[in-house]
Design a protein around this motif. Sequence first.
Motif, short mmCIF file in Angstrom:
data_model
loop_
_atom_site.label_atom_id
_atom_site.label_comp_id
_atom_site.label_asym_id
_atom_site.label_seq_id
_atom_site.Cartn_x
_atom_site.Cartn_y
_atom_site.Cartn_z
N LYS A 1 0.92 -1.14 -0.08
CA LYS A 1 0.00 0.01 0.00
C LYS A 1 0.70 1.13 -0.04
N GLY A 2 2.20 1.27 -0.12
CA GLY A 2 3.09 2.34 -0.35
C GLY A 2 3.43 2.72 1.27
N ILE A 3 3.26 1.88 2.11
CA ILE A 3 3.80 2.38 3.70
C ILE A 3 5.07 1.90 3.55
N GLU A 4 6.20 2.86 3.82
CA GLU A 4 7.51 2.46 4.10
C GLU A 4 7.79 1.69 5.33
N ILE A 5 7.96 0.62 5.34
CA ILE A 5 8.18 0.21 6.99
C ILE A 5 9.30 -1.08 7.09
N GLU A 6 10.08 -0.98 7.74
CA GLU A 6 10.97 -2.39 7.87
C GLU A 6 10.60 -3.37 9.12
N ALA A 7 11.06 -4.54 9.09
CA ALA A 7 10.57 -5.43 9.88
C ALA A 7 11.08 -5.19 11.26
N ASN A 8 12.51 -4.38 11.42
CA ASN A 8 12.73 -4.02 12.66
C ASN A 8 12.23 -2.97 13.30
N THR A 9 11.31 -2.40 12.36
CA THR A 9 10.21 -1.19 13.00
C THR A 9 8.89 -1.90 13.33
N LEU A 10 8.35 -2.71 12.33
CA LEU A 10 7.00 -3.42 12.75
C LEU A 10 6.86 -4.03 13.74
N TYR A 11 8.00 -5.10 14.18
CA TYR A 11 7.82 -6.05 15.29
C TYR A 11 7.61 -5.47 16.55
N PRO A 12 8.63 -4.34 16.79
CA PRO A 12 8.41 -3.72 18.13
C PRO A 12 7.16 -2.77 18.33
N LEU A 13 6.58 -2.46 16.97
CA LEU A 13 5.48 -1.59 17.29
C LEU A 13 4.26 -2.68 17.55
N LEU A 14 4.40 -3.73 16.82
CA LEU A 14 3.28 -4.61 16.97
C LEU A 14 3.48 -5.04 18.48
N ARG A 15 4.09 -5.30 19.23
CA ARG A 15 4.46 -5.86 20.63
C ARG A 15 4.01 -4.72 21.51
N ARG A 16 4.52 -3.28 21.01
CA ARG A 16 3.88 -2.40 21.95
C ARG A 16 2.51 -2.11 21.89
N LEU A 17 1.75 -2.36 20.95
CA LEU A 17 0.56 -1.97 20.66
C LEU A 17 -0.38 -3.15 21.24
N GLU A 18 0.14 -4.37 21.36
CA GLU A 18 -0.25 -5.53 22.02
C GLU A 18 -0.45 -5.28 23.49
N LYS A 19 0.60 -4.78 23.92
CA LYS A 19 1.14 -4.39 25.50
C LYS A 19 0.11 -3.52 25.83
N GLN A 20 -0.33 -2.50 24.97
CA GLN A 20 -1.17 -1.47 25.25
C GLN A 20 -2.97 -1.87 25.18
N GLU A 21 -2.81 -3.19 24.71
CA GLU A 21 -4.10 -3.65 24.62
C GLU A 21 -4.83 -3.35 23.45
N LEU A 22 -4.08 -2.60 22.29
CA LEU A 22 -5.04 -2.38 21.00
C LEU A 22 -4.85 -3.43 20.09
N LEU A 23 -3.99 -4.56 20.35
CA LEU A 23 -3.98 -5.62 19.43
C LEU A 23 -4.21 -6.62 20.41
N LYS A 24 -4.56 -7.82 19.78
CA LYS A 24 -4.68 -9.02 20.33
C LYS A 24 -3.86 -9.92 19.33
N SER A 25 -3.19 -11.15 19.89
CA SER A 25 -2.73 -12.20 19.07
C SER A 25 -3.12 -13.58 19.55
N ASP A 26 -2.73 -14.61 18.44
CA ASP A 26 -3.11 -15.83 18.77
C ASP A 26 -1.84 -16.56 17.96
N TRP A 27 -1.53 -17.78 18.60
CA TRP A 27 -0.54 -18.42 17.66
C TRP A 27 -1.35 -19.61 16.91
N ASP A 28 -0.89 -19.67 15.64
CA ASP A 28 -1.19 -20.73 14.73
C ASP A 28 -0.04 -21.77 14.91
N THR A 29 -0.41 -23.02 15.29
CA THR A 29 0.47 -24.05 15.21
C THR A 29 0.10 -25.13 14.43
N THR A 30 -0.87 -24.89 13.41
CA THR A 30 -1.18 -25.96 12.54
C THR A 30 -0.06 -26.09 11.39
#
Length: 111
Positions: A43-72
């Motif tokens: 979509k034209g959003i310039e982002i690198e993995a080393n920026t995205l993953y910490p952001l995802l963890r922070r948003l999850e810690k702030q309870e804005l995101l939730k996560s589930d593991w898929d082990t199938t």
Amino acid sequence: MADKDIVQSFITELKRGNLVLAVLGSLSKPHYGYALLQTLQGKGIEIEANTLYPLLRRLEKQELLKSDWDTTESRPRKYYSISSIGIRVRSELLEEWKEMQKNIAEIYLGE
């Protein structure tokens, strides 16, 4: 500091604030990290993995995101989706973003 460096510094600030809104907007359907990275970049959003993953963890810690593991699959993946709190925050951020865009347009276009 050279003009180019000053401009780049401000561009980085602008992008940093918009990334949260882009991530929250992209997670109405669950995505694992790499798929979200590809979606955003597509979509034209310039982002690198080393920026995205910490952001995802922070948003999850702030309870804005939730996560589930898929082990199938042979390789487990952590899927992120927006929480009900995240939906409310996203809505408020989007309204604020729209208002700021409108106000800036008024400044430059004299509307």
